[in-house]
Design a protein around this motif. Sequence first.
Motif, PDB file in Angstrom:
ATOM      1  N   LEU A 150       0.819  -1.209   0.000  1.00 47.17           N
ATOM      2  CA  LEU A 150       0.000   0.000   0.000  1.00 47.17           C
ATOM      3  C   LEU A 150       0.855   1.261   0.000  1.00 47.17           C
ATOM      4  O   LEU A 150       0.591   2.218  -0.733  1.00 47.17           O
ATOM      5  N   THR A 151       1.880   1.267   0.840  1.00 44.86           N
ATOM      6  CA  THR A 151       2.738   2.442   0.937  1.00 44.86           C
ATOM      7  C   THR A 151       3.495   2.682  -0.361  1.00 44.86           C
ATOM      8  O   THR A 151       3.596   3.818  -0.843  1.00 44.86           O
ATOM      9  N   THR A 152       4.020   1.623  -0.947  1.00 44.85           N
ATOM     10  CA  THR A 152       4.753   1.739  -2.201  1.00 44.85           C
ATOM     11  C   THR A 152       3.864   2.281  -3.316  1.00 44.85           C
ATOM     12  O   THR A 152       4.327   3.026  -4.191  1.00 44.85           O
ATOM     13  N   ALA A 153       2.587   1.938  -3.269  1.00 43.72           N
ATOM     14  CA  ALA A 153       1.650   2.404  -4.288  1.00 43.72           C
ATOM     15  C   ALA A 153       1.147   3.816  -4.018  1.00 43.72           C
ATOM     16  O   ALA A 153       0.342   4.348  -4.784  1.00 43.72           O
ATOM     17  N   GLY A 154       1.611   4.425  -2.926  1.00 42.71           N
ATOM     18  CA  GLY A 154       1.256   5.806  -2.640  1.00 42.71           C
ATOM     19  C   GLY A 154      -0.059   6.004  -1.926  1.00 42.71           C
ATOM     20  O   GLY A 154      -0.626   7.104  -1.940  1.00 42.71           O
ATOM     21  N   TYR A 155      -0.564   4.963  -1.273  1.00 40.71           N
ATOM     22  CA  TYR A 155      -1.813   5.094  -0.536  1.00 40.71           C
ATOM     23  C   TYR A 155      -1.574   5.728   0.833  1.00 40.71           C
ATOM     24  O   TYR A 155      -0.543   5.499   1.460  1.00 40.71           O
ATOM     25  N   GLN A 156      -2.562   6.507   1.274  1.00 34.98           N
ATOM     26  CA  GLN A 156      -2.576   7.009   2.651  1.00 34.98           C
ATOM     27  C   GLN A 156      -3.203   5.913   3.498  1.00 34.98           C
ATOM     28  O   GLN A 156      -4.316   5.445   3.210  1.00 34.98           O
ATOM     29  N   ILE A 157      -2.506   5.467   4.544  1.00 32.93           N
ATOM     30  CA  ILE A 157      -3.003   4.331   5.310  1.00 32.93           C
ATOM     31  C   ILE A 157      -3.181   4.679   6.786  1.00 32.93           C
ATOM     32  O   ILE A 157      -2.537   5.583   7.312  1.00 32.93           O
TER      33      ILE A 157
END
Length: 256
Positions: A238-245
């Motif tokens: 998720l982080t690598t794909a640029g999502y805010q988590i």
Amino acid sequence: MNDAIRNSLRHTARLAASLGLPASILRRGPSLQGTKFLAHAAFKARFGKGRPFQMVNVGACDGELYDDVTPWLKRIPGSRAVLVEPIPYNQSRLRKNYPDKDRFVIEPVAVTRAKGTISVKTFDSAALESGKLPMEFIGCSTTTDTNLMSGVGAWGELDTHFQAYTPYLKDIEVASDTLQDVLDRNGIDYIDAFLVDCEGADWIVFDQLDLDRYRPGMIKVELGSLRPEDVGRVLVKLTTAGYQIGIYSEDVWAFA
């Protein structure tokens, strides 16, 4: 004022409140941010703006029990969904809750890395119906070896109640398929919300989602039954794909 008007006003008030949540509060509560995302989708759909809202839910259970996202399908006009649920008992409950077959497709499979069949551990449906088992066990089915089915760490170490539940555990064979096959045969070319709740198989499912291709606006993955290394894999993807988590309770919520 009749009930229909009263319910409509209450719904409109909830939408307005959700859309007005300040960013400082949303950052402290990822589930609140999810509420705002879904409320915004409901607002757009109500005024006929944009394409139909589309959800993919893997491990849908009955679409109601302990689920704070799927019921939004009933509040978002024209919404559509692919609801993946391998357990026959849950499929029946799911169809009863979402009877529109044109909008809500039920996929009676377990998502695995290869097409075929797989053994799923679940609880006896007659025992669930009779009340011999806790209601939450309706959603407790798994293809993986987790503490959920051993009782250790699930309801407390050596939980004495668990021994009363084990006679109702059973293994059933269900059809299995890859996530991409499920998406392809249902003509899914975009996903607005993607949910995974598979009691320990969540990374097996989420690993197969092509984020570059589908880029869901909202993603929710249950982490509670995952091994630590698989929790890490979910968060890295998720982080690598640029999502805010953000993590709330046993779930990670992510927003594009």
